[in-house]
Design a protein around this motif. Structure first.
Motif, PDB file in Angstrom:
ATOM      1  N   ILE A 104       8.595   5.211  12.349  1.00  0.00           N
ATOM      2  CA  ILE A 104       9.218   3.930  12.673  1.00  0.00           C
ATOM      3  C   ILE A 104       9.139   3.097  11.402  1.00  0.00           C
ATOM      4  N   ALA A 105      10.280   2.677  10.880  1.00  0.00           N
ATOM      5  CA  ALA A 105      10.257   1.930   9.614  1.00  0.00           C
ATOM      6  C   ALA A 105       9.656   0.546   9.832  1.00  0.00           C
ATOM      7  N   VAL A 106       8.793   0.160   8.903  1.00  0.00           N
ATOM      8  CA  VAL A 106       8.272  -1.209   8.900  1.00  0.00           C
ATOM      9  C   VAL A 106       8.232  -1.677   7.449  1.00  0.00           C
ATOM     10  N   SER A 107       8.588  -2.927   7.247  1.00  0.00           N
ATOM     11  CA  SER A 107       8.506  -3.486   5.894  1.00  0.00           C
ATOM     12  C   SER A 107       7.709  -4.777   6.006  1.00  0.00           C
ATOM     13  N   ASP A 108       7.550  -5.482   4.879  1.00  0.00           N
ATOM     14  CA  ASP A 108       6.827  -6.751   4.983  1.00  0.00           C
ATOM     15  C   ASP A 108       7.636  -7.771   5.783  1.00  0.00           C
ATOM     16  N   LEU A 269      -1.031 -12.562 -10.308  1.00  0.00           N
ATOM     17  CA  LEU A 269       0.210 -11.770 -10.389  1.00  0.00           C
ATOM     18  C   LEU A 269       1.332 -12.603 -11.019  1.00  0.00           C
ATOM     19  N   GLN A 270       1.413 -13.867 -10.621  1.00  0.00           N
ATOM     20  CA  GLN A 270       2.466 -14.724 -11.205  1.00  0.00           C
ATOM     21  C   GLN A 270       2.271 -14.849 -12.714  1.00  0.00           C
ATOM     22  N   ARG A 271       0.999 -14.917 -13.114  1.00  0.00           N
ATOM     23  CA  ARG A 271       0.708 -15.093 -14.540  1.00  0.00           C
ATOM     24  C   ARG A 271       0.965 -13.812 -15.325  1.00  0.00           C
ATOM     25  N   HIS A 272       0.486 -12.666 -14.798  1.00  0.00           N
ATOM     26  CA  HIS A 272       0.504 -11.438 -15.607  1.00  0.00           C
ATOM     27  C   HIS A 272       1.739 -10.569 -15.367  1.00  0.00           C
ATOM     28  N   SER A 277       7.440  -8.506  -7.218  1.00  0.00           N
ATOM     29  CA  SER A 277       7.660  -9.430  -6.102  1.00  0.00           C
ATOM     30  C   SER A 277       6.822  -9.009  -4.893  1.00  0.00           C
ATOM     31  N   TRP A 278       6.582  -9.956  -4.028  1.00  0.00           N
ATOM     32  CA  TRP A 278       5.757  -9.713  -2.839  1.00  0.00           C
ATOM     33  C   TRP A 278       6.008 -10.841  -1.860  1.00  0.00           C
ATOM     34  N   ARG A 279       5.666 -10.546  -0.617  1.00  0.00           N
ATOM     35  CA  ARG A 279       5.730 -11.558   0.438  1.00  0.00           C
ATOM     36  C   ARG A 279       4.294 -11.830   0.853  1.00  0.00           C
ATOM     37  N   VAL A 280       3.870 -13.067   0.872  1.00  0.00           N
ATOM     38  CA  VAL A 280       2.475 -13.351   1.247  1.00  0.00           C
ATOM     39  C   VAL A 280       2.340 -13.128   2.757  1.00  0.00           C
ATOM     40  N   PRO A 281       1.489 -12.179   3.178  1.00  0.00           N
ATOM     41  CA  PRO A 281       1.386 -11.873   4.609  1.00  0.00           C
ATOM     42  C   PRO A 281       0.590 -12.953   5.350  1.00  0.00           C
ATOM     43  N   PRO A 282       0.823 -13.101   6.660  1.00  0.00           N
ATOM     44  CA  PRO A 282       0.093 -14.121   7.425  1.00  0.00           C
ATOM     45  C   PRO A 282      -1.366 -13.749   7.681  1.00  0.00           C
ATOM     46  N   GLY A 283      -1.759 -12.556   7.275  1.00  0.00           N
ATOM     47  CA  GLY A 283      -3.138 -12.116   7.469  1.00  0.00           C
ATOM     48  C   GLY A 283      -3.333 -10.769   6.811  1.00  0.00           C
ATOM     49  N   GLY A 284      -4.508 -10.191   7.017  1.00  0.00           N
ATOM     50  CA  GLY A 284      -4.797  -8.895   6.401  1.00  0.00           C
ATOM     51  C   GLY A 284      -5.503  -9.070   5.068  1.00  0.00           C
ATOM     52  N   LEU A 285      -5.561  -7.983   4.323  1.00  0.00           N
ATOM     53  CA  LEU A 285      -6.425  -7.951   3.137  1.00  0.00           C
ATOM     54  C   LEU A 285      -5.701  -7.562   1.864  1.00  0.00           C
ATOM     55  N   SER A 286      -4.358  -7.432   1.913  1.00  0.00           N
ATOM     56  CA  SER A 286      -3.694  -6.961   0.701  1.00  0.00           C
ATOM     57  C   SER A 286      -2.246  -7.435   0.627  1.00  0.00           C
ATOM     58  N   LEU A 287      -1.709  -7.360  -0.594  1.00  0.00           N
ATOM     59  CA  LEU A 287      -0.278  -7.614  -0.817  1.00  0.00           C
ATOM     60  C   LEU A 287       0.405  -6.276  -1.034  1.00  0.00           C
ATOM     61  N   TRP A 288       1.613  -6.157  -0.502  1.00  0.00           N
ATOM     62  CA  TRP A 288       2.410  -4.924  -0.644  1.00  0.00           C
ATOM     63  C   TRP A 288       3.464  -5.239  -1.717  1.00  0.00           C
ATOM     64  N   VAL A 289       3.069  -4.955  -2.938  1.00  0.00           N
ATOM     65  CA  VAL A 289       3.822  -5.483  -4.080  1.00  0.00           C
ATOM     66  C   VAL A 289       4.978  -4.551  -4.463  1.00  0.00           C
ATOM     67  N   ARG A 326       6.209   0.713  -4.750  1.00  0.00           N
ATOM     68  CA  ARG A 326       5.248  -0.214  -4.130  1.00  0.00           C
ATOM     69  C   ARG A 326       3.818   0.096  -4.550  1.00  0.00           C
ATOM     70  N   LEU A 327       3.030  -0.962  -4.588  1.00  0.00           N
ATOM     71  CA  LEU A 327       1.599  -0.848  -4.854  1.00  0.00           C
ATOM     72  C   LEU A 327       0.897  -1.753  -3.843  1.00  0.00           C
ATOM     73  N   ARG A 328      -0.169  -1.258  -3.209  1.00  0.00           N
ATOM     74  CA  ARG A 328      -0.932  -2.132  -2.312  1.00  0.00           C
ATOM     75  C   ARG A 328      -2.111  -2.714  -3.091  1.00  0.00           C
ATOM     76  N   ILE A 329      -2.087  -4.031  -3.239  1.00  0.00           N
ATOM     77  CA  ILE A 329      -3.156  -4.670  -4.019  1.00  0.00           C
ATOM     78  C   ILE A 329      -4.008  -5.538  -3.096  1.00  0.00           C
ATOM     79  N   PRO A 330      -5.258  -5.133  -2.865  1.00  0.00           N
ATOM     80  CA  PRO A 330      -6.121  -5.908  -1.969  1.00  0.00           C
ATOM     81  C   PRO A 330      -6.669  -7.172  -2.639  1.00  0.00           C
TER      82      PRO A 330
END
Ligand SMILES: Cc1ncc(COP(=O)(O)O)c(C=O)c1O
Length: 366
Positions: A104-108, A269-272, A277-289, A326-330
């Motif tokens: 089942i496809a899921v995206s951010d 991430l914005q600096r370096h 790009s990424w969407r800031v999730p409403p919860g959890g422990l990582s960004l799906w960049v 994609r990279l998952r960055i906690p």
């Protein structure tokens, strides 16, 4: 009970003098320590899903919970459905059990429930595995109407619905979601199996998780667990008991810390790497960049050589070679370490560092 307020050290101090009392018993509690089963059941009930202690099996973390469920319910060749991408170690468990995996496809941005429903109806899988709360790795949160559709469709297809709530308490910008099974009409959730743990609210090293299901299924799961490891560690469960009872009091501090770290990661991430790009999730422990190019595996290898161990996108894909952009960055580290990690990642991305020699080594992610 004078339960400590969430601190692991306090919980150990609380547990130590109580151990000798328990040590008079042989120590085998295959269902889990009775008081801990009751505390887990009680928390489900307070979250809106009435639960009796007999409906709880205490496990060595959510991963063991999932492996036990797979072992009980599935046989080699059975069809199962997962989200894509999904939690890498759940995928590994399904592969080891030689199951056929549909997706089942899921995206951010969330789930496509029309396609999910038709996949379920067409393939009639034995089991579906979902992470509706701050999905790992996308961070997406499933809306209530989609939860209802998932419940109704899996019930209609006779599919066991395994709901992984390991991240459900890490609700950073929204109220913590009620258990998915609580949305079912009365008596309509017997096909739902809910798993969770203290790994994200407290510590992965504690190895305390659980399964919530019908009392009958808990008995069957416990028979499988006895064949694997007899029982959970009494000491771990004793430490977990005050943590579980104080969870709602200790959570706000944990969430406040994660919000600060999430913001620090975004700024790094914005600096370096402003081109990612990424969407800031409403919860959890990582960004799906989104890296903008399919280089995630090579980048993860290069980053590892620079001392940064990171979840490349492909680890979360049902099919090999997918999610290479994609990279998952906690954001589970303090801000200064996050910034240093992103700086090294960015330099591996921009300049490239020599690829390490191709050695076969496991690539574990939590
Ligand atoms: C969605 C999900 N399920 C299960 C686990 C495994 O948790 P545990 O440490 O409780 O085995 C994790 C850990 O990262 C996770 O993110």
């Amino acid at each position: 009970m004078g339960a400590p307020e969430g601190s692991l050290a306090e919980a150990f101090a609380w547990a130590a003098p109580r151990l000798s009392g328990l040590a008079r018993h042989p120590g085998y509690h295959p269902f889990g320590l009775p008081d801990l089963r009751a505390a887990v059941a009680d928390r489900f009930t307070r979250r809106g899903l009435p639960t009796r202690p007999e409906q709880i099996l205490v496990t060595a973390g959510a991963q063991q919970a999932f492996a036990l469920v797979v072992s009980l319910l599935c046989r080699a060749g059975d069809r199962v459905v997962t989200e894509n991408p999904t939690y890498a170690n759940a995928l590994d468990a399904l592969r080891h059990a030689r199951l056929r995996t549909g997706s089942i496809a899921v995206s951010d941005a969330g789930w496509d429930m029309d396609i999910a429903e038709s996949t379920l109806r067409q393939t009639v899988p034995r089991m579906a595995y979902v992470i509706p709360d701050f999905q790992n790795p996308t961070g997406a949160l499933m809306p209530p109407e989609q939860r209802l559709r998932l419940l109704a469709t899996t019930r209609a297809t006779g599919t066991w619905l395994v709901v992984d709530e390991t991240i459900a308490d890490i609700a950073l910008d929204v109220p913590a979601p009620a258990p998915l099974a609580s949305l079912a009409p009365r008596g309509g959730a017997d096909h739902v199996i809910t798993i969770g743990s203290l790994s994200k609210t407290h510590w992965g090293g504690l190895r305390v998780g659980w399964v919530r299901a019908t009392a009958k299924m808990i008995t069957e799961l416990t028979a499988v667990r006895v064949s694997a490891d007899m029982t959970g560690s009494v000491l771990d469960q004793l430490v977990a008991l005050p943590l579980m009872e104080a969870l709602d009091r200790s959570l706000p501090a944990r969430l406040a810390q994660l919000r600060i770290q999430r913001e620090a990661l975004v700024q790094s991430l914005q600096r370096h790497t402003p081109e990612w790009s990424w969407r800031v999730p409403p919860g959890g422990l990582s960004l799906w960049v989104d890296l903008g190019e399919p280089v995630s595996s090579a980048l993860a290898e290069r980053a590892a050589a620079a001392g940064v161990h990171i979840g490349r996108g492909a680890r979360f894909g049902v099919d090999p070679g997918t999610f290479e952009h994609r990279l998952r960055i906690p954001y589970t580290l303090p801000a200064d370490r996050l910034d240093e990690g992103v700086r090294r990642l960015a330099s591996a991305f921009h300049d490239g560092v020599p690829l390490p020699s191709a050695v076969e080594r496991p690539h574990w992610v939590a």
